[in-house]
Design an enzyme around this catalytic site. Sequence first.
Site, PDB file in Angstrom:
ATOM      1  CG  PHE A  56       9.816   6.223   1.537  1.00 46.85           C
ATOM      2  CD1 PHE A  56       9.152   5.806   2.683  1.00 46.85           C
ATOM      3  CD2 PHE A  56      11.145   5.843   1.372  1.00 46.85           C
ATOM      4  CE1 PHE A  56       9.783   5.034   3.636  1.00 46.85           C
ATOM      5  CE2 PHE A  56      11.790   5.065   2.321  1.00 46.85           C
ATOM      6  CZ  PHE A  56      11.107   4.652   3.451  1.00 46.85           C
ATOM      7  CB  THR A 100      12.966   1.862   0.883  1.00 47.75           C
ATOM      8  OG1 THR A 100      13.480   0.659   1.449  1.00 47.75           O
ATOM      9  CG2 THR A 100      11.457   1.852   1.003  1.00 47.75           C
TER      10      THR A 100
END
Length: 432
Positions: free
Chosen positions: A310, A308
């Site tokens: 960020f 992921t």
Amino acid sequence: MQSLSPSSGISLKSLIRKTTPPPGQTHRFDPVRFVIQCGYRSDSANTNASTVNTNGAPVSYNFAGHVGSSRADWQSSCAILASKVVSQQQDTEKTGGAGDITVVNGHKTLDLVPIDNLPKPLTITDLSPAPMHGSQMRVAYQGVPGAYSEAAAGKAYPNCEAIPCDQFEVAFQAVELWIADRAVLPVENSLGGSIHRNYDLLLRHRLHIVGEVQLPVHHCLLALPGVRKEYLTRVISHPQALAQCELTLTKLGLNVSREAVDDTAGAAEYIAANNLRDTAAIASARAAELYGLQILAEGIQDDSSNVTRFVMLARDPIIPRTDRPFKTSIVFAHDKGTSVLFKVLSAFAFRNISLTKIESRPHRNRPIRLVDDANVGTAKHFEYMFYVDFEASMADVRAQNALAEVQEFTSFLRVLGSYPMDMTPWCPSREE
């Protein structure tokens, strides 16, 4: 050597020499500049004070009989004067702090506004203590302790004070209201794709992207101690986590329903708080440790290369540099629809600037574009906002020229941030 006794009766009038003005003019005073020499003189009891007026002519004043003729007399006089100054200062401190009447040099004066009681002006540190002054960096994230966003905040800002927020919107507002110094929020996942909510919030709020961090995601199946997989009837987690583990849950032979909740760690907290023995959660190993759950299965994501991305948000942008790889994020729109997209992308291609992401979102204020007046009210196509990330710093001349060209084709252009790229080595799942 000449000397002057501080106890001498000297008035300001006696030290200002009057001059006779020419006819027709008013009186004026010729100020004098003092050069007072103090010291002990053993051969004379007289004390002279020498002054020089503004014209350079010396003016002398004699004060006799105030200092003794011996060295011991001079030293004792200095000691007496020093003790008087100390006692007067103490009287001033005692009297000035107790009431409105202050004693200065033995005379009572009236303090209309005591200085000690004046309010001090607010500073930036009063609103938000800056980390460089010793306070801890405060980083907002969405979720509860144990969430992957908390781990991303710790990776982005080690030893920070992580502040959990129940919604993405709250994390944005925490930075805008000086409750937090930074916010770390997910924008895309390698399996689940973009988190569209945060792209919309980037446009709605005025925060700046100041960095990025990529976090490998390692999902675990969690349940209360003593619960076996055969007893489970449902699995709860964030929608992204459920999607990332869809195939693995099927391979495990679990005949369970999937239910979405706000975040992964929140699912683990919910099971522990309600003592749900028929429900499992998909969350991190840290969430199992925090909420007293057991790990039934590790690494249940469908792809071991699950990561992921960020972004770190701040109130002020950082100064772009060219001494390390940078990335720049922009958003733009045009009144003529998608036909201008090719021209915008060409501005980067001609300058050999690599694009790392293109994301389109419907224009919230004008989602539908209409055809010409002949068919008023007939929808033609959607209006979009385009989000683009490219590998260049705003300090790079190529990027500046590219954006200058893009601005000619677009009706709206905003730079969301120019920030260092995350260059940490890739670390896949623990299973490998």
